[in-house]
Design a protein around this motif. Structure first.
Motif, PDB file in Angstrom:
ATOM      1  N   SER B  98     -19.887  -5.014  18.773  1.00 16.50           N
ATOM      2  CA  SER B  98     -20.876  -5.082  17.702  1.00 16.50           C
ATOM      3  C   SER B  98     -20.560  -6.227  16.749  1.00 16.50           C
ATOM      4  O   SER B  98     -21.476  -6.804  16.158  1.00 16.50           O
ATOM      5  CB  SER B  98     -21.011  -3.750  16.989  1.00 16.50           C
ATOM      6  OG  SER B  98     -20.024  -3.616  16.046  1.00 16.50           O
ATOM      7  N   GLY B  99     -19.293  -6.614  16.636  1.00 17.36           N
ATOM      8  CA  GLY B  99     -18.956  -7.790  15.837  1.00 17.36           C
ATOM      9  C   GLY B  99     -19.562  -9.048  16.443  1.00 17.36           C
ATOM     10  O   GLY B  99     -20.209  -9.844  15.748  1.00 17.36           O
ATOM     11  N   THR B 102     -23.307  -8.961  16.056  1.00 16.08           N
ATOM     12  CA  THR B 102     -23.715  -9.253  14.680  1.00 16.08           C
ATOM     13  C   THR B 102     -23.684 -10.754  14.426  1.00 16.08           C
ATOM     14  O   THR B 102     -24.648 -11.344  13.912  1.00 16.08           O
ATOM     15  CB  THR B 102     -22.773  -8.547  13.695  1.00 16.08           C
ATOM     16  OG1 THR B 102     -22.717  -7.166  14.020  1.00 16.08           O
ATOM     17  CG2 THR B 102     -23.251  -8.715  12.283  1.00 16.08           C
ATOM     18  N   THR B 238     -25.506  -8.922   8.096  1.00 15.84           N
ATOM     19  CA  THR B 238     -24.373  -8.553   8.954  1.00 15.84           C
ATOM     20  C   THR B 238     -24.055  -7.067   8.826  1.00 15.84           C
ATOM     21  O   THR B 238     -23.812  -6.399   9.832  1.00 15.84           O
ATOM     22  CB  THR B 238     -23.114  -9.372   8.598  1.00 15.84           C
ATOM     23  OG1 THR B 238     -22.961  -9.377   7.187  1.00 15.84           O
ATOM     24  CG2 THR B 238     -23.208 -10.783   9.091  1.00 15.84           C
ATOM     25  N   PHE B 242     -24.168  -4.553  11.857  1.00 16.82           N
ATOM     26  CA  PHE B 242     -22.865  -4.069  12.322  1.00 16.82           C
ATOM     27  C   PHE B 242     -22.809  -2.538  12.350  1.00 16.82           C
ATOM     28  O   PHE B 242     -22.401  -1.945  13.354  1.00 16.82           O
ATOM     29  CB  PHE B 242     -21.766  -4.625  11.411  1.00 16.82           C
ATOM     30  CG  PHE B 242     -20.391  -4.162  11.771  1.00 16.82           C
ATOM     31  CD1 PHE B 242     -19.757  -4.663  12.896  1.00 16.82           C
ATOM     32  CD2 PHE B 242     -19.730  -3.211  11.007  1.00 16.82           C
ATOM     33  CE1 PHE B 242     -18.496  -4.232  13.249  1.00 16.82           C
ATOM     34  CE2 PHE B 242     -18.471  -2.775  11.355  1.00 16.82           C
ATOM     35  CZ  PHE B 242     -17.848  -3.286  12.473  1.00 16.82           C
ATOM     36  N   THR B 295     -16.306  -2.540   6.811  1.00 15.75           N
ATOM     37  CA  THR B 295     -17.394  -3.027   5.967  1.00 15.75           C
ATOM     38  C   THR B 295     -16.899  -3.381   4.570  1.00 15.75           C
ATOM     39  O   THR B 295     -17.231  -4.437   4.023  1.00 15.75           O
ATOM     40  CB  THR B 295     -18.500  -1.960   5.874  1.00 15.75           C
ATOM     41  OG1 THR B 295     -18.794  -1.505   7.182  1.00 15.75           O
ATOM     42  CG2 THR B 295     -19.749  -2.525   5.245  1.00 15.75           C
TER      43      THR B 295
END
Lengths: 272, 310
Positions: B98-99, B102, B238, B242, B295
């Motif tokens: 997912s990083g 993103t 982001t 994310f 986050t």
């Protein structure tokens, strides 16, 4: 005078990039309707022949219609309740100065920043521990949680652009609070309410992750589709149904976005 | 706006005065009226968010014994979540996938948002609707359409084969982390575009003109004005991508294959196939904390960086 600045100069490179980007957004989705007319149970090139049989077969698919009806029920209930809660919330945060408003907004908007699976399993745990059977009601509860932030985000710009002196005038002329709301406030924010209803319905109609955990024996449409994906023979039927859903939701969303953005001069304030 | 009905007529002077005092307080205190109006929404959200979360935390300290649940307190689930190599690997992969997704989504969406904010003057609304429309159509169907495209006998492979470009289907397309990243990037593009677009649209154009008048070139104007001022939108984008993609399990399940499975898939399995709810609860809470930590660290770092730029 502004027309002459470099800012207004057309940028061909970026325009081509924008077209490619839109192609990336749209072409994958268009494969669904494309293959739904292919006369083969294998979803592959080259095309075997044109057929509409997947659409006509769908007509006799009882479980699918049951799932569709379930989704419409859940979506209807969700959109009405979430929009109602959104109206209360949006009116309160735009009309009154309150200490701790950011905290309140944070709690209401929280579902936006929590992965759906975590909300889904948390609700599943509490519902099953308290002995409530899983049903369309539990799905609706989950969907309300997901939709309220969207309803708020849609309604707040509407209430913000609202001229308070109109309400005050109504109050001065002797209307009480409820009649002021119904005869002055409501008509003005009505496009926002309609947009919120449509958006919440669309979100609920498509929502899969929460519904997957919270549905009992009655599936919603996404759950039904997901269960069909395992059987290759059912795929063309899923394609046909998917194509229809895409067409209908395109129209609903275009209409609701148009409603939402039409009269707000400042599009930037409407957020997501 | 008063919500109470007008106090009733003559009798009972004491109660009336109490009521009148309350009513006066109610009318005077804006905050009280505001919270009264906000309370239905607040209560529903707080109740439906907090209660399940508390019960889930409780359950994560319990143990599954066959079909029953042993409610004595234990930290074993967390011990297993930390010790078990599979969970760590899946968590790491979830963060990586997912990083990457993103980053890719924001990078490809920024020019698009820039174009609409700065170069579209007519029919802006149409462009905005065009950009966000796919987002509102069925998520499941969008993921499924990528399965059709990338599949072993999918559109790309069968198309290339029909054209005679390849003999064997390209196997790396479907059932890989790459397939998950592409599908997620496509699915969440609207979440990147909107915040970036909004922050770009808000930039005061006279700043750019002033910079141009003072002799700054286009690159300098972009790097020193447009980019820093649009960073809040980029940061919001982001985070908005994310968080949901870390917890997605539909995309990995449909296009990920065994090498593309993520932590959410194992959480889902704990509540289904494996039937170990307390373990699933512990994993869900672990995931929530990791996501929150990542986050918050990200927000902290970007705050420091933007403070340095500005």
């Amino acid at each position: 005078m502004k027309e002459t600045t470099y800012i207004k100069r057309p940028n061909r490179t970026l325009f081509i990039y924008a077209l490619i980007y839109l192609a990336f957004l749209y072409i994958p989705v268009l494969f669904l309707p494309l293959f739904s007319f292919n006369d083969s149970i294998y979803i592959a090139f080259p095309f075997v022949g044109f057929t509409t049989k997947w659409y006509s077969q769908m007509y006799h698919n009882e479980p699918m219609f049951a799932a569709l009806l379930n989704s419409i029920r859940v979506g209807g209930a969700t959109s009405v309740i979430a929009t109602l809660l959104g109206v209360f919330g949006a009116k309160a945060v735009t009309r009154y100065r309150m200490p701790g408003k950011p905290v309140a907004m944070f709690i209401i908007m929280l579902p936006l920043v929590i992965p759906g699976i975590i909300m889904g399993v948390a609700l599943l745990i509490v519902v099953s521990r308290s002995g409530i059977p899983l049903s369309l009601y539990t799905v609706t509860l989950g969907h309300i949680l997901v939709c309220v932030p969207f309803a708020m985000a849609t309604l707040i710009p509407r209430f913000e652009g609202f001229d308070r002196s109109m309400e005050e005038a109504a109050a001065d002329l002797g209307e009480n609070a409820w009649w002021t709301f119904w005869r002055v406030t409501f008509p003005i924010v009505f496009p926002g309410i309609l947009a919120s209803l449509l958006l919440c319905f669309t979100i609920s109609f498509d929502e899969f992750i929460m519904a997957f955990f919270l549905a009992g024996t009655d599936p919603t449409l996404p759950i039904y589709i997901f269960s069909q994906l395992r059987f290759p023979a059912k795929l063309p039927g899923v394609l046909a149904m998917g194509a229809l859903i895409l067409v209908v939701s395109f129209f609903v969303v275009v209409f609701s976005q148009w409603l939402r953005l039409r009269n707000s001069n400042d599009i930037t304030s409407s957020g997501i | 706006m008063s919500i109470e009905a007008t106090a009733s007529g003559e009798g009972m002077p004491e109660r009336k005065s109490w009521r009148r005092r309350f009513r006066a307080l109610f009318l005077r205190s804006e905050a009280l009226r505001g919270y009264t109006l906000l309370s239905p929404t607040m209560l529903v959200m707080a109740f439906a968010m907090c209660l399940p979360f508390i019960v889930m935390v409780l359950m994560s300290f319990w143990t599954q014994k066959g079909f029953d649940i042993d409610t004595s307190f234990t930290l074993n689930n967390y011990q297993e979540a930390i010790d078990g190599p599979i969970y760590e690997a899946l968590l790491f992969r979830s963060l990586m996938i997912s990083g990457t997704c993103t980053l890719a989504t924001v990078l490809i969406s920024y020019p698009m948002a820039y174009y609409v904010a700065f170069h579209v003057h007519k029919r802006k609304l149409l462009w905005i609707i065009l950009m966000t429309l796919p987002f509102w159509t069925s998520y499941l169907l969008r993921v499924f359409s990528w399965k059709i495209i990338l599949g072993y006998n999918g559109a790309i492979n069968s198309g290339l084969k029909a054209l005679g470009l390849i003999d064997q289907p390209l196997e790396f397309l479907l059932y890989s982390p790459t397939a998950v990243i592409i599908t997620l990037a496509h699915a969440w593009a609207a979440f990147a575009i909107l915040p970036i677009y909004v922050s770009l649209e808000k930039i005061d154009r006279s700043l750019l003109e002033a910079a141009a008048d003072l002799g700054e070139g286009p690159v300098g104007r972009f790097l020193r004005i447009t980019l820093p001022l649009s960073l809040p939108g980029v940061i919001a984008a982001t985070i908005m991508i994310f968080i949901p993609t870390v917890g997605d399990y539909v995309t990995p399940a449909l296009v990920g294959g065994p090498n593309g499975l993520m932590l959410a898939n194992i959480i889902e399995a704990q509540f289904g196939r494996i039937n170990n709810w307390p373990m699933g609860a512990a994993l869900a809470i672990t995931m929530l904390f990791v996501v929150a930590a990542v986050t918050l660290i990200y927000i902290w770092i970007t705050r420091k960086l933007t403070a340095r730029i500005a």
